[in-house]
Design an enzyme around this catalytic site. Sequence first.
Site, PDB file in Angstrom:
ATOM      1  N   CYS A 158      60.670  42.691  44.158  1.00  0.00           N
ATOM      2  CA  CYS A 158      61.350  41.929  45.211  1.00  0.00           C
ATOM      3  C   CYS A 158      62.872  42.053  45.154  1.00  0.00           C
ATOM      4  O   CYS A 158      63.561  41.632  46.081  1.00  0.00           O
ATOM      5  CB  CYS A 158      60.935  40.461  45.159  1.00  0.00           C
ATOM      6  N   HIS A 191      66.470  36.407  48.789  1.00  0.00           N
ATOM      7  CA  HIS A 191      65.073  36.819  48.904  1.00  0.00           C
ATOM      8  C   HIS A 191      64.229  35.584  49.231  1.00  0.00           C
ATOM      9  O   HIS A 191      64.372  34.533  48.591  1.00  0.00           O
ATOM     10  CB  HIS A 191      64.628  37.461  47.589  1.00  0.00           C
ATOM     11  N   ASN A 200      56.492  35.510  51.744  1.00  0.00           N
ATOM     12  CA  ASN A 200      57.271  36.392  50.871  1.00  0.00           C
ATOM     13  C   ASN A 200      56.903  37.848  51.193  1.00  0.00           C
ATOM     14  O   ASN A 200      55.779  38.273  50.934  1.00  0.00           O
ATOM     15  CB  ASN A 200      56.935  36.048  49.410  1.00  0.00           C
TER      16      ASN A 200
HETATM   17  N1  COA Z   1      46.531  25.095  46.989  1.00  0.00           N
HETATM   18  C1  COA Z   1      46.258  23.957  46.356  1.00  0.00           C
HETATM   19  N2  COA Z   1      46.419  23.778  45.031  1.00  0.00           N
HETATM   20  C2  COA Z   1      46.904  24.820  44.343  1.00  0.00           C
HETATM   21  C3  COA Z   1      47.213  26.055  44.948  1.00  0.00           C
HETATM   22  C4  COA Z   1      47.010  26.165  46.322  1.00  0.00           C
HETATM   23  N3  COA Z   1      47.277  27.300  47.001  1.00  0.00           N
HETATM   24  N4  COA Z   1      47.685  26.894  44.002  1.00  0.00           N
HETATM   25  C5  COA Z   1      47.677  26.211  42.832  1.00  0.00           C
HETATM   26  N5  COA Z   1      47.191  24.981  43.035  1.00  0.00           N
HETATM   27  C6  COA Z   1      47.013  23.896  42.076  1.00  0.00           C
HETATM   28  C7  COA Z   1      46.934  24.397  40.655  1.00  0.00           C
HETATM   29  O1  COA Z   1      45.626  24.817  40.313  1.00  0.00           O
HETATM   30  C8  COA Z   1      47.360  23.162  39.886  1.00  0.00           C
HETATM   31  O2  COA Z   1      46.269  22.300  39.805  1.00  0.00           O
HETATM   32  P1  COA Z   1      45.998  21.427  38.452  1.00  0.00           P
HETATM   33  O3  COA Z   1      47.235  20.562  38.326  1.00  0.00           O
HETATM   34  O4  COA Z   1      44.757  20.704  38.768  1.00  0.00           O
HETATM   35  O5  COA Z   1      45.885  22.434  37.351  1.00  0.00           O
HETATM   36  C9  COA Z   1      48.394  22.518  40.801  1.00  0.00           C
HETATM   37  O6  COA Z   1      48.149  23.046  42.096  1.00  0.00           O
HETATM   38  C10 COA Z   1      49.817  22.814  40.390  1.00  0.00           C
HETATM   39  O7  COA Z   1      49.936  24.204  40.155  1.00  0.00           O
HETATM   40  P2  COA Z   1      51.291  24.850  39.769  1.00  0.00           P
HETATM   41  O8  COA Z   1      51.066  26.313  39.523  1.00  0.00           O
HETATM   42  O9  COA Z   1      51.936  24.020  38.702  1.00  0.00           O
HETATM   43  O10 COA Z   1      52.111  24.652  41.124  1.00  0.00           O
HETATM   44  P3  COA Z   1      53.620  24.912  41.399  1.00  0.00           P
HETATM   45  O11 COA Z   1      54.289  23.680  41.833  1.00  0.00           O
HETATM   46  O12 COA Z   1      54.257  25.695  40.277  1.00  0.00           O
HETATM   47  O13 COA Z   1      53.552  25.859  42.672  1.00  0.00           O
HETATM   48  C11 COA Z   1      53.823  28.166  43.208  1.00  0.00           C
HETATM   49  C12 COA Z   1      52.920  27.115  42.593  1.00  0.00           C
HETATM   50  C13 COA Z   1      53.145  29.493  43.085  1.00  0.00           C
HETATM   51  C14 COA Z   1      54.021  27.811  44.670  1.00  0.00           C
HETATM   52  C15 COA Z   1      55.194  28.138  42.468  1.00  0.00           C
HETATM   53  O14 COA Z   1      54.977  28.205  41.081  1.00  0.00           O
HETATM   54  C16 COA Z   1      56.071  29.278  42.866  1.00  0.00           C
HETATM   55  O15 COA Z   1      56.436  29.416  44.024  1.00  0.00           O
HETATM   56  N6  COA Z   1      56.491  30.104  41.906  1.00  0.00           N
HETATM   57  C17 COA Z   1      57.342  31.226  42.179  1.00  0.00           C
HETATM   58  C18 COA Z   1      56.501  32.317  42.720  1.00  0.00           C
HETATM   59  C19 COA Z   1      57.291  33.392  43.352  1.00  0.00           C
HETATM   60  O16 COA Z   1      58.268  33.138  44.016  1.00  0.00           O
HETATM   61  N7  COA Z   1      56.836  34.617  43.163  1.00  0.00           N
HETATM   62  C20 COA Z   1      57.397  35.764  43.751  1.00  0.00           C
HETATM   63  C21 COA Z   1      58.702  36.092  43.137  1.00  0.00           C
HETATM   64  S1  COA Z   1      59.381  37.457  43.915  1.00  0.00           S
END
Ligand code: COA
Length: 325
Positions: free
Chosen positions: A111, A251, A281
Site C-alpha cells: 500500500c 492512503h 482500501n
Molecule cells: N464484523 C464483525 N466483527 C468482527 C469483524 C467484522 N468484519 N472483524 C472482526 N470482528 C470481531 C473480532 O472477531 C473481535 O471479536 P472478539 O472480541 O469476540 O474476539 C472483535 O470484532 C474485535 O476485533 P479486532 O480485530 O480487535 O477489531 P479492531 O477494532 O482492531 O478492528 C480492523 C479490526 C481490521 C478494522 C482494524 O484492526 C484495522 O483497520 N486495522 C488496520 C488494517 C489495515 O489498515 N490494513 C491495511 C493496511 S495497508
Amino acid sequence: MTGIIKGTGACVPRNTLDNRELEKLVETSDKWIQERTGIQRRHIAAKDTAASMAAKAAKEALAQAKLKPEQMDMILVSTMSSEEVMPSMACRVQDEIGAFRAVCLDLNAACSGFIMAYATACAYIEAGLFQNILVIGSECLSNVTDWSDRGTCILFGDGAGAVVVTAAHGRGTIPVLGSDGTKGEALTLKNRKNQTPFSGPLTKEDLSPCYIRMDGQTVFKFAARKVPEAIEEVLLKNKLRKGDIKYYVLHQANKRIVEAVAKRIGEPAYKFPMNIQEYGNTSSASIPILLWEMQKQNMLHPGDNLVLAGFGGGLTWGAVIITWR
Ligand code: COA
C-alpha cells in the site's frame, strides 16, 4: 529540474458491494464496519482487470496533461495484485495505450507503492534521465481476498489511479521512505507453490489458494505511529511548517487511522480528505484516486503544498511533498 504532476486519472469498476451485501457473506454488520473503518461500500471488478483499469486511468491522466502516449519516457506501475507476473503490468499498459517509447516496469511496495513509485519517478527526472513518466497504482484486490474472512474481506476494493509526472524548473523535495522487513508477517499475500522435480510432495497448505492475511491490530498500531513520524520528518527535511500544508492525502485504509494521524500531528480533520467510505482500501491505487477526486472537486490550486503519505505490507511507509502547479 524536478517532477510535477500534470494530469490525474482514475478507473474504478462500476459494480459496487455495500456493507449490507457483505452481511450475507460473513458474520458482520454495516454498523460494525462503518464504526471500525468508515467504509460503506467498495467497487469490485466484474470484467475489469488490474491491467485494464491501469490503462484506462493512464489514458485519462494523459488527456488531462495534454500529452501523447508516445511522449512518455517511462511507465511505472505500483501493484501487488497483478493478474500476471510477466509481462509486467506496465508493459500491458504500454501496449494498450501505445506508449511505444516508454521504459516499463512494475514496483511492489504494497500500500506504500504509489508513494515509492512517485518518489522513484521524481528521482529519474531529477537525475536528468527522463522528462515524462506515467505513475500508476492499480489493484484488483477482490482476486486476492478471502471472502470468508470477515477480518479482511470488509476492507478491500478494486481500482486504479494514475498521474503524469513531468520535468519542470525548480528544486525537488526530499521524500521520507522506509521499510521494516522484521514485521513482514503482519500483512501477507503468499504465492502458491508449484510442483517441481525437486520440491518433494506438496502439502495441502501448499496447494490452497493464497489470500491477504492480516494482523489488523498490529497494522493499525504501526500506521498510527509511523505515519505521523514520517509526516513530521518530511516537513522537517523540507523546511516546511504545518501551516504551509493545504492537505494531507493519506492512503485510505481506515478512517480511524486517518483520524489518529490528524490528532497525533495536531492538524484539523478538514485537512485530511477521505473517500474510503466509497472505495474501501484500494492499496496502491488509493492515493492517486483521491488526488483525482480532489482535482475534479476543484480542491487543488497552483501553489498548494500537499503531503502524500502511505503505509502497508512489508511493512513499508513513505511520505512526499508535492506543490500543485
Ligand atoms: N464484523 C464483525 N466483527 C468482527 C469483524 C467484522 N468484519 N472483524 C472482526 N470482528 C470481531 C473480532 O472477531 C473481535 O471479536 P472478539 O472480541 O469476540 O474476539 C472483535 O470484532 C474485535 O476485533 P479486532 O480485530 O480487535 O477489531 P479492531 O477494532 O482492531 O478492528 C480492523 C479490526 C481490521 C478494522 C482494524 O484492526 C484495522 O483497520 N486495522 C488496520 C488494517 C489495515 O489498515 N490494513 C491495511 C493496511 S495497508
